[in-house]
Design a protein around this motif. Sequence first.
Motif: not given
Lengths: 114, 113
Positions: B33-38
């Motif tokens: 599971l990955r968390w990205y900030k955009q």
Amino acid sequence: DAGVIQSPRHEVTEMGQEVTLRCKPISGHDYLFWYRQTMMRGLELLIYFNNNVPIDDSGMPEDRFSAKMPNASFSTLKIQPSEPRDSAVYFCASSLGWGGDEQYFGPGTRLTVT
Amino acid sequence: KNQVEQSPQSLIILEGKNCTLQCNYTVSPFSNLRWYKQDTGRGPVSLTIMTFSENTKSNGRYTATLDADTKQSSLHITASQLSDSASYICVVSASNSGYALNFGKGTSLLVTP
């Protein structure tokens, strides 16, 4: 390294025209990914390559979309003919490997089809 | 069907406050599971990547947790800053054949002075 490079940054075209988006991945990365992002659907994976070979194109919406990777430093995503519903931001990303490896995204190409 | 649901859809907090974003998934078999900030007008940037055996992972003021039993993850932001204003996207990978990625629609966070 300059990171993932995409061109153009913005593209406005008329319905029916051919559109070509370009991507240069980070040098040494074996995986390249094309994504599309819209407000309605969020981020979607279209296709990805491993060592220049397309591995999974199940996310490509229809035959109007095609992608190529002629060498390790260049990939294109082509839409022909374009339609207004193709309007979105298209991202290219690359990674060293897959699974747990981090993906590095380019700045995106904002496509508007009128 | 593999799904990733994020909540809340949007959030407004005052600078300096903490907040927690949620990600629930039904992806199976789970890989990571990955968390990205955009940031607005930019591509996503990876914050954390967590595998099945990891419960917590931190990246500065960002701390992600994973409960593989309940299929829930959270992203906690401590002492928020104006620069934290962005969309946060949860992405869950399935470990079946290929590289199957399942995306949440993101949480839009606005940090106000």
